[in-house]
Motif scaffolding. Structure first.
Motif, short mmCIF file in Angstrom:
data_model
loop_
_atom_site.label_atom_id
_atom_site.label_comp_id
_atom_site.label_asym_id
_atom_site.label_seq_id
_atom_site.Cartn_x
_atom_site.Cartn_y
_atom_site.Cartn_z
N PHE A 35 55.26 -65.20 88.55
CA PHE A 35 54.23 -65.67 89.47
C PHE A 35 54.81 -66.17 90.80
N ALA A 36 56.13 -66.31 90.92
CA ALA A 36 56.72 -66.75 92.19
C ALA A 36 58.18 -66.34 92.25
N THR A 37 58.65 -66.10 93.48
CA THR A 37 60.07 -65.83 93.71
C THR A 37 60.50 -66.60 94.96
N LEU A 38 61.82 -66.76 95.09
CA LEU A 38 62.40 -67.42 96.26
C LEU A 38 63.31 -66.44 97.00
N PRO A 39 62.74 -65.52 97.79
CA PRO A 39 63.56 -64.58 98.55
C PRO A 39 64.05 -65.19 99.87
N GLU A 41 66.99 -66.03 101.27
CA GLU A 41 67.88 -67.19 101.19
C GLU A 41 67.13 -68.47 100.85
N GLU A 42 66.07 -68.32 100.06
CA GLU A 42 65.26 -69.45 99.59
C GLU A 42 64.57 -70.22 100.71
N THR A 43 64.28 -69.54 101.81
CA THR A 43 63.52 -70.17 102.91
C THR A 43 62.06 -69.79 102.86
N SER A 44 61.72 -68.86 101.96
CA SER A 44 60.33 -68.46 101.80
C SER A 44 60.01 -68.39 100.31
N LEU A 45 58.75 -68.16 100.05
CA LEU A 45 58.25 -68.09 98.69
C LEU A 45 57.36 -66.86 98.62
N ALA A 46 57.47 -66.09 97.55
CA ALA A 46 56.54 -64.98 97.32
C ALA A 46 55.69 -65.36 96.12
N VAL A 47 54.37 -65.23 96.27
CA VAL A 47 53.44 -65.60 95.20
C VAL A 47 52.37 -64.53 95.04
N ARG A 48 51.77 -64.54 93.86
CA ARG A 48 50.64 -63.65 93.60
C ARG A 48 49.46 -64.08 94.47
N CYS A 49 48.75 -63.08 94.98
CA CYS A 49 47.57 -63.36 95.79
C CYS A 49 46.73 -62.09 95.83
N PRO A 50 45.44 -62.19 95.48
CA PRO A 50 44.59 -60.99 95.55
C PRO A 50 44.70 -60.36 96.94
N LYS A 51 44.74 -59.03 97.00
CA LYS A 51 44.98 -58.34 98.27
C LYS A 51 44.01 -58.75 99.38
N GLU A 52 42.73 -58.91 99.05
CA GLU A 52 41.76 -59.27 100.08
C GLU A 52 42.09 -60.64 100.68
N GLU A 53 42.39 -61.59 99.81
CA GLU A 53 42.74 -62.94 100.28
C GLU A 53 44.07 -62.92 101.03
N ARG A 54 45.01 -62.14 100.52
CA ARG A 54 46.33 -62.04 101.13
C ARG A 54 46.21 -61.54 102.56
N ASP A 55 45.43 -60.49 102.75
CA ASP A 55 45.27 -59.93 104.09
C ASP A 55 44.64 -60.95 105.03
N ASP A 92 49.50 -76.53 95.54
CA ASP A 92 48.28 -75.72 95.44
C ASP A 92 48.60 -74.23 95.41
N ILE A 93 49.50 -73.80 96.25
CA ILE A 93 49.88 -72.38 96.32
C ILE A 93 50.52 -71.94 95.00
N LEU A 94 51.44 -72.75 94.48
CA LEU A 94 52.10 -72.40 93.22
C LEU A 94 51.13 -72.42 92.05
N ALA A 95 50.26 -73.41 92.00
CA ALA A 95 49.29 -73.49 90.90
C ALA A 95 48.33 -72.31 90.94
N ASP A 96 47.92 -71.90 92.12
CA ASP A 96 47.02 -70.75 92.24
C ASP A 96 47.71 -69.48 91.73
N SER A 97 48.96 -69.30 92.10
CA SER A 97 49.69 -68.13 91.63
C SER A 97 49.91 -68.19 90.12
N TRP A 98 50.23 -69.38 89.61
CA TRP A 98 50.41 -69.58 88.16
C TRP A 98 49.14 -69.17 87.41
#
Length: 119
Positions: A35-39, A41-55, A92-98
């Motif tokens: 549900f999350a990654t730290l790409p 150099e760990e300065t960002s976070l990648a999380v799950r997000c429905p495509k419509e919301e993501r856009d 909030d972002i992490l819990a939503d992805s979780w």
């Protein structure tokens, strides 16, 4: 400003979450599902997000959210940690992805994590 250690601490505080290195970066999984990654150099976070919301997020707040080219076909969004308002926003972002990755049994066992205000 939240950092990678805050991501790690908050993610691992969510039920049934583990950390595993994949693609040479930390990834966080609930019941084995990422549900999350730290790409970056760990300065960002990648999380799950429905495509419509993501856009919508990427268009509304391009300084905070963006879509990595190699993830465009998937329901993931990147988040610049330095652009987050505070730790509460990160939580909030992490819990939503979780919630998007967690199996129904965990959503039922932790109803406070199963829905957000407005859902």
């Amino acid at each position: 400003m939240p950092d990678a250690e805050d991501v790690r601490r908050i993610a691992l505080s969510l039920p049934d979450t583990t950390e595993k290195t994949a693609w040479s970066m930390p990834t966080f999984r609930v019941a084995g599902k990422m549900f999350a990654t730290l790409p970056e150099e760990e300065t960002s976070l990648a999380v799950r997000c429905p495509k419509e919301e993501r856009d919508e997020l990427a268009l509304a707040e391009p300084g905070k959210f963006w879509i990595a080219a190699h993830e465009a076909q998937f329901a993931w969004v990147r988040v610049r940690l330095a652009a987050l308002d505070d730790e509460a926003e990160l939580r909030d972002i992490l819990a939503d992805s979780w919630r998007q990755a967690a199996p129904q049994r965990l959503l039922e066992a932790y109803p406070e994590l199963g829905v957000t205000d407005g859902q």
